[in-house]
Design an enzyme around this catalytic site. Sequence first.
Site, mmCIF file in Angstrom:
data_model
loop_
_atom_site.group_PDB
_atom_site.id
_atom_site.type_symbol
_atom_site.label_atom_id
_atom_site.label_comp_id
_atom_site.label_asym_id
_atom_site.label_seq_id
_atom_site.Cartn_x
_atom_site.Cartn_y
_atom_site.Cartn_z
ATOM 1 C CG HIS A 182 -1.944 -1.124 1.292
ATOM 2 N ND1 HIS A 182 -2.043 -1.759 2.663
ATOM 3 C CD2 HIS A 182 -2.955 -1.346 0.518
ATOM 4 C CE1 HIS A 182 -3.074 -2.556 2.350
ATOM 5 N NE2 HIS A 182 -3.706 -2.237 1.193
ATOM 6 C CE LYS A 199 -13.711 -8.197 5.311
ATOM 7 N NZ LYS A 199 -12.946 -8.100 3.935
ATOM 8 N NE ARG A 215 -2.932 -7.616 -4.600
ATOM 9 C CZ ARG A 215 -3.580 -7.890 -3.880
ATOM 10 N NH1 ARG A 215 -3.342 -8.183 -2.530
ATOM 11 N NH2 ARG A 215 -4.980 -8.176 -3.913
ATOM 12 C CB SER A 275 -4.418 -6.644 4.696
ATOM 13 O OG SER A 275 -3.935 -5.023 4.340
#
Length: 159
Positions: free
Chosen positions: A17, A41, A90, A127
């Site tokens: 990030h 969440k 990514r 993460s």
Amino acid sequence: MRRAVCPGSFDPVTNGHLDIVGRASRLFDEVIVGVLINQSKSGLFTVEERIDMLREVTSSYDNVRVESFRGLLVDFCRAQQASVLIKGLRAVSDFDYELQMAQMNIGLAGVETLFMPTNPLYSFLSSSLVKDVAKWGGDVSAHVPELVREALATRLTQP
Ligand code: PNS
């Protein structure tokens, strides 16, 4: 003023990030890191904790600020007077979903999305993966800033 938003959950912020935020900060006058408040969440860290960590690790960038948002990302962009989103890619596996969101966001509000290829050093990083490795005692020091590593160790060893 050319202003861009880097959105995400940042639970927690990783070096991947930070790479994107840092590179975006050199391309735009101002970069706003937008932390999603997702009521459906619960994360490992609260939104406030994520923001505190993000503010600390981006403090060397004069033109980066960190805010939270709920609801639609395009409404946050409008409120912040930003017309560009920056997303890191990514791998090709990120592309399908990111393309859908980019097309939705431009259709909803004319907000453009610019994709930035992740530094190959971080192309496998997420993460979730960091949390899983840290949970089982693995070394994540190459993947997150030191203060995040410490926060993970503290949180994950609490009873
Ligand atoms: O780090 P994440 O969890 O992959 O980030 C996802 C995020 C925050 C970019 C995405 O969930 C989002 O934009 N949420 C806000 C709600 C919204 O605008 N949904 C429509 C997207 S087209």
